[in-house]
Design an enzyme around this catalytic site. Structure first.
Site, short mmCIF file in Angstrom:
data_model
loop_
_atom_site.label_atom_id
_atom_site.label_comp_id
_atom_site.label_asym_id
_atom_site.label_seq_id
_atom_site.Cartn_x
_atom_site.Cartn_y
_atom_site.Cartn_z
N LYS A 174 0.84 -1.22 0.00
CA LYS A 174 0.00 0.00 0.00
C LYS A 174 0.86 1.25 0.00
CE LYS A 174 -2.36 -0.78 3.78
NZ LYS A 174 -1.96 -2.13 4.21
N ARG A 190 11.70 -6.38 4.10
CA ARG A 190 11.44 -4.93 4.03
C ARG A 190 12.37 -4.14 4.94
NH1 ARG A 190 5.47 -2.35 4.48
NH2 ARG A 190 5.58 -2.82 6.69
N ARG A 246 11.50 -2.61 10.58
CA ARG A 246 10.48 -2.13 11.52
C ARG A 246 10.24 -3.19 12.59
NH1 ARG A 246 5.34 -0.10 8.14
NH2 ARG A 246 4.33 -1.21 9.82
N ARG A 248 -0.24 -9.87 12.66
CA ARG A 248 -0.90 -8.76 11.94
C ARG A 248 -1.74 -9.28 10.78
NH1 ARG A 248 3.91 -5.35 10.12
NH2 ARG A 248 2.46 -3.79 9.37
P1 AMP Z 1 1.02 0.49 9.15
O1 AMP Z 1 2.28 1.25 8.85
O2 AMP Z 1 -0.18 1.03 8.42
O3 AMP Z 1 1.19 -1.01 8.98
O4 AMP Z 1 0.70 0.74 10.70
C1 AMP Z 1 1.61 0.35 11.70
C2 AMP Z 1 0.90 0.25 13.04
O5 AMP Z 1 0.34 1.53 13.39
C3 AMP Z 1 -0.29 -0.72 13.09
O6 AMP Z 1 0.10 -2.08 13.31
C4 AMP Z 1 -1.07 -0.15 14.27
O7 AMP Z 1 -0.44 -0.44 15.50
C5 AMP Z 1 -0.93 1.37 14.04
N1 AMP Z 1 -1.99 1.91 13.15
C6 AMP Z 1 -1.81 2.53 11.95
N2 AMP Z 1 -2.98 2.90 11.42
C7 AMP Z 1 -3.94 2.49 12.28
C8 AMP Z 1 -5.37 2.57 12.30
N3 AMP Z 1 -6.06 3.12 11.29
N4 AMP Z 1 -6.02 2.06 13.37
C9 AMP Z 1 -5.35 1.51 14.40
N5 AMP Z 1 -4.02 1.39 14.45
C10 AMP Z 1 -3.30 1.88 13.41
#
Ligand code: AMP
Length: 213
Positions: A13, A127, A160, A171
């Site tokens: 994404k 990654r 990360r 996840r």
């Molecule tokens: P991402 O980079 O989008 O994979 O987000 C990394 C982490 O940030 C996720 O595993 C959540 O802990 C938190 N996070 C990001 N966006 C959201 C969201 N819309 N709702 C809840 N937690 C979020």
């Protein structure tokens, strides 16, 4: 134009969102990047959410909705935006729809990127992210010119915390449970487009742009 990119963690994404943001000259709003920045800068929100984000759990809807609400009210979002990582729950999707109604703008279009789970695990397991500018690399598929160093800013490349294998599996499992009602929500409103992202990013980008035009 307001776009929402949906899809499992690691599907790509972020890569597609950045490319779309460049092509369409729209801000790329990644809620994950916003949270990681708060954690790096050790703001009070960052300190509060560090453990939750790094273990791969979701941050509460209340916090996320207020972060996004404030961000999309900024002047640079007047022409639209590309949301990456939000909404993640049905409640967040409903709140976004309410915010759009209050702003009297047309609803965002949701693009769902999907790929087979093995492809995703492979993408995530290599990654790397720049600790300074957040540019994304892949140890095998998209390596930096100099090992461990960002081509764009010279920052240090890191893995990360939530890309570690056990966290990735958790996840992915959680995403599958959460995605269904979210996809139904957008399907019912006729604003969902599914793209199989088991291909080169350039091709996926072309397909999305063709759909949008
Ligand atoms: P991402 O980079 O989008 O994979 O987000 C990394 C982490 O940030 C996720 O595993 C959540 O802990 C938190 N996070 C990001 N966006 C959201 C969201 N819309 N709702 C809840 N937690 C979020």
């Amino acid at each position: 134009m307001r776009l929402i990119l949906l899809g499992p963690p690691g599907v790509g994404k972020g890569t597609i969102a950045k490319a779309l943001a460049d092509k369409l000259s729209l801000p790329h709003i990644s809620t994950g990047d916003m949270l990681r920045q708060a954690i790096r800068e050790e703001t009070s929100l960052g300190k509060k959410l560090k453990a939750c984000v790094e273990s791969g759990r979701l941050v509460s809807d209340e916090i996320m909705v207020s972060l996004v609400k404030e961000r999309i009210a900024s002047p640079d979002c007047e022409r639209g935006f590309i949301l990456d990582g939000f909404p993640r729950t049905l409640s967040q999707a409903r709140s976004l729809s309410d915010i759009e109604k209050a702003l009297r703008v047309t609803p965002s279009i949701a693009i769902y990127l999907d790929a087979p789970r093995e492809v995703i695990i492979n993408r995530l397991s290599g990654r790397l992210i720049c600790s300074s500018c957040q540019r994304i690399y892949h140890a095998k598929n998209m390596p930096p010119l100099k090992s461990g160093i960002c081509d764009s800013c010279g920052g240090k490349l890191v893995v990360r915390e939530d890309d570690r294998e056990n966290v990735v599996r958790e996840r992915l499992l959680r995403y599958e449970e959460e995605a269904k009602p979210l996809l139904e929500f957008y399907k019912k409103r006729n604003i969902l487009r599914k793209i199989n992202f088991d291909m080169e990013p350039e091709k996926a980008l072309e397909e999305i742009l063709a759909f949008l035009s």
